[in-house]
Design a protein around this motif. Structure first.
Motif, PDB file in Angstrom:
ATOM      1  N   ARG A 279      28.031  27.265 -54.468  1.00  0.00           N
ATOM      2  CA  ARG A 279      28.584  28.170 -53.452  1.00  0.00           C
ATOM      3  C   ARG A 279      28.941  27.450 -52.149  1.00  0.00           C
ATOM      4  O   ARG A 279      28.800  28.010 -51.059  1.00  0.00           O
ATOM      5  CB  ARG A 279      27.630  29.337 -53.171  1.00  0.00           C
TER       6      ARG A 279
ATOM      7  N   SER B 175      29.719  33.288 -52.532  1.00  0.00           N
ATOM      8  CA  SER B 175      30.038  33.265 -53.960  1.00  0.00           C
ATOM      9  C   SER B 175      30.564  31.878 -54.290  1.00  0.00           C
ATOM     10  O   SER B 175      30.779  31.058 -53.397  1.00  0.00           O
ATOM     11  CB  SER B 175      31.081  34.339 -54.291  1.00  0.00           C
TER      12      SER B 175
ATOM     13  N   ASP C 291      37.133  33.808 -56.519  1.00  0.00           N
ATOM     14  CA  ASP C 291      35.708  33.574 -56.758  1.00  0.00           C
ATOM     15  C   ASP C 291      35.180  34.315 -57.978  1.00  0.00           C
ATOM     16  O   ASP C 291      35.917  34.981 -58.712  1.00  0.00           O
ATOM     17  CB  ASP C 291      34.894  33.916 -55.502  1.00  0.00           C
TER      18      ASP C 291
ATOM     19  N   LEU D 248      33.587  29.421 -55.952  1.00  0.00           N
ATOM     20  CA  LEU D 248      35.024  29.430 -56.164  1.00  0.00           C
ATOM     21  C   LEU D 248      35.359  28.820 -57.516  1.00  0.00           C
ATOM     22  O   LEU D 248      34.827  27.771 -57.885  1.00  0.00           O
ATOM     23  CB  LEU D 248      35.720  28.655 -55.048  1.00  0.00           C
TER      24      LEU D 248
END
Length: 462
Positions: A331, A351, A367, A353
């Motif tokens: 993250r 989150s 994401d 990617l």
């Protein structure tokens, strides 16, 4: 949030590539990766996430600049005697390319009006009727943006009814995880879990399948990437006529499309190659062992630098002449300054990617929660400026952004076509029973890779 630079960010660490992982089964490792990274959480499938940033830019109708009056005063009544506002209204019914390339040559008065960037800003914002662009830099190319916007809207009008659709289903025997268009969309490469890289001639769309599928790259009888029968092809990148493919067999293979797709080089990494970026002077890999590694493709290729920039596998990667940008399952988004040879930024995200697309000063990413995130390059540093919910209910696996168009694919089994406004406006959606894994658009062609063994192709109006 930007994290402080830690010990692993010392530029001397680039040269540390001497700790190979223990022997693993690439197939088992790949299957575990897919189950962990791409499988949607059961509790979050049903409800789309709201946009994290909800403050929109002001409506163009409230703040539109007025086009400067640059039309010469004439003594005789005629077209040029009309107010600039009426001239712009007349021009709005003409094709943007004709206005830019033809009207600008008629006379000095029209040239002054046509070359005023306010003219194109007004035209673009009236076309999309929403704040645009999401990030406006100082030298934003309004004429080019307006031309691309109008072309994109025209091609996908009426839910894309004018786009020709083709399904190329006779080339692979397993899920396709990477796709790449070459030569303006004339050729296409696809990488699959069947360990093959296939070359397609999209100029033959509509002909017999044997005419569209040209060949499988490589001389091996069975597969392009085969080491003890292992090696899903997971990533593709190109530079001019040279192409590279990365695989779970921990290799990168280089192919010369000008020599009928012959292999001209191979890189043996220490771990699965999950993402690639190919420039004239460097080839960059992001690998399962958390490293970003740079090679010189002109010399061997030769290893230049390697550093463990993340604490989890590197999932997405982009490079240009100034930066190398990597996203990881940990993250984080890490930005490396190529010229200073050091880590410039380390951004902590909510989150991880899975995909990136970059043009000019804007970086668009997708994401694992179905959200888009936009970063702006401001004075050499990337700042998170917007997050958008565009309707995806699960991981965004592919993204392609340009000034006037935006495409996204997701494990929710949809391909969505958007206008890159603030927020993006979805103008067309396509579905596939086995889901989409990647998307690529070039020229008048859009190609999406699917988990159902096929390439889905849309040929748009030229």
């Amino acid at each position: 949030m930007e994290l402080p630079l830690g010990p692993c960010d010392n530029s001397r660490g680039w040269d540390d590539d001497s700790d190979p992982e223990s022997e693993t089964d690439p197939d088992a490792q790949a299957e575990a990766y897919v189950a962990r990274v791409l499988s949607p959480p059961k509790s979050e499938l049903a409800t789309p996430r709201p946009s994290q940033l909800s403050t929109p830019a002001s409506s163009p109708s409230a703040s539109e600049p007025r086009a400067a009056s640059k039309v010469s005063t004439v003594s005789e009544p005629g077209l040029l005697s009309l107010p600039p506002e009426l001239l712009l209204e007349i021009c709005s019914y003409l094709d943007a390319r004709l206005v830019l390339h033809v009207l600008s040559r008629v006379c000095h008065a029209l040239r002054n009006l046509v070359l005023d960037h306010v003219t194109w800003r007004l035209r673009a914002q009236r076309r999309v009727r929403a704040p645009y662009p999401v990030v406006e830099e100082k030298n934003f190319d309004w004429p080019a943006a307006c031309i691309e916007l109008e072309q994109h809207l025209s091609r996908w009008a009426e839910d894309g009814r004018w786009a020709e659709y083709f399904c190329l289903a006779n080339g692979h025997i397993s899920s396709i995880d990477s796709v790449l268009l070459l030569q303006g969309g004339a050729l296409c490469l696809s990488g699959s879990r069947d360990r093959n890289v296939n070359l397609w001639d999209l100029r033959q769309l509509g002909m017999e399948p044997s005419q569209v599928l040209v060949k499988t790259l490589g001389t091996d009888r069975f597969s392009t990437h085969e080491v003890r029968g292992q090696g899903w092809v997971w990533s593709l990148a190109a530079q001019d006529h040279c192409v590279c493919s990365g695989s779970w067999d921990s290799t990168v293979k280089l192919w010369d499309m000008a020599a009928d797709g012959q292999q001209f080089g191979e890189i043996k990494a220490n771990s699965a190659v999950l993402c690639l970026s190919y420039l004239p002077d460097i080839l960059v890999t992001g690998t399962y062992d958390k490293k970003v590694t740079i090679y010189d493709p002109r010399a061997g290729p030769a290893l230049l630098k390697s550093q463990r920039l993340h604490s989890s596998p590197v999932l997405a990667l982009l490079a240009d002449d100034q930066h190398i940008i990597s996203g990881s399952e940990d993250r984080t988004l890490v930005v490396v300054d190529r010229r200073a040879n050091r880590v410039l930024q380390r951004l902590q995200l909510d989150s991880y990617l899975l995909c990136m697309s970059h043009q000019d000063m804007q970086l668009w990413t997708g994401d694992n929660e179905g959200l888009l995130h936009v970063f702006a390059n401001r004075n050499g540093c990337f700042q998170h400026v917007r997050s958008f919910n565009v309707g995806h209910r699960s991981h965004i696996t592919g993204i392609q952004y340009s000034l006037g168009a935006l495409y996204t694919t997701s494990t929710d089994k949809t391909l969505r076509v958007h206008v890159p406004t603030d927020p993006p406006r979805t103008i067309c959606t396509r579905r596939h029973d086995n889901g989409f894994t990647k998307v690529c658009a070039e020229g008048n062609l859009v190609v999406a890779a699917s988990g159902g063994l096929s390439l889905e192709v849309w040929r748009l109006q030229a």
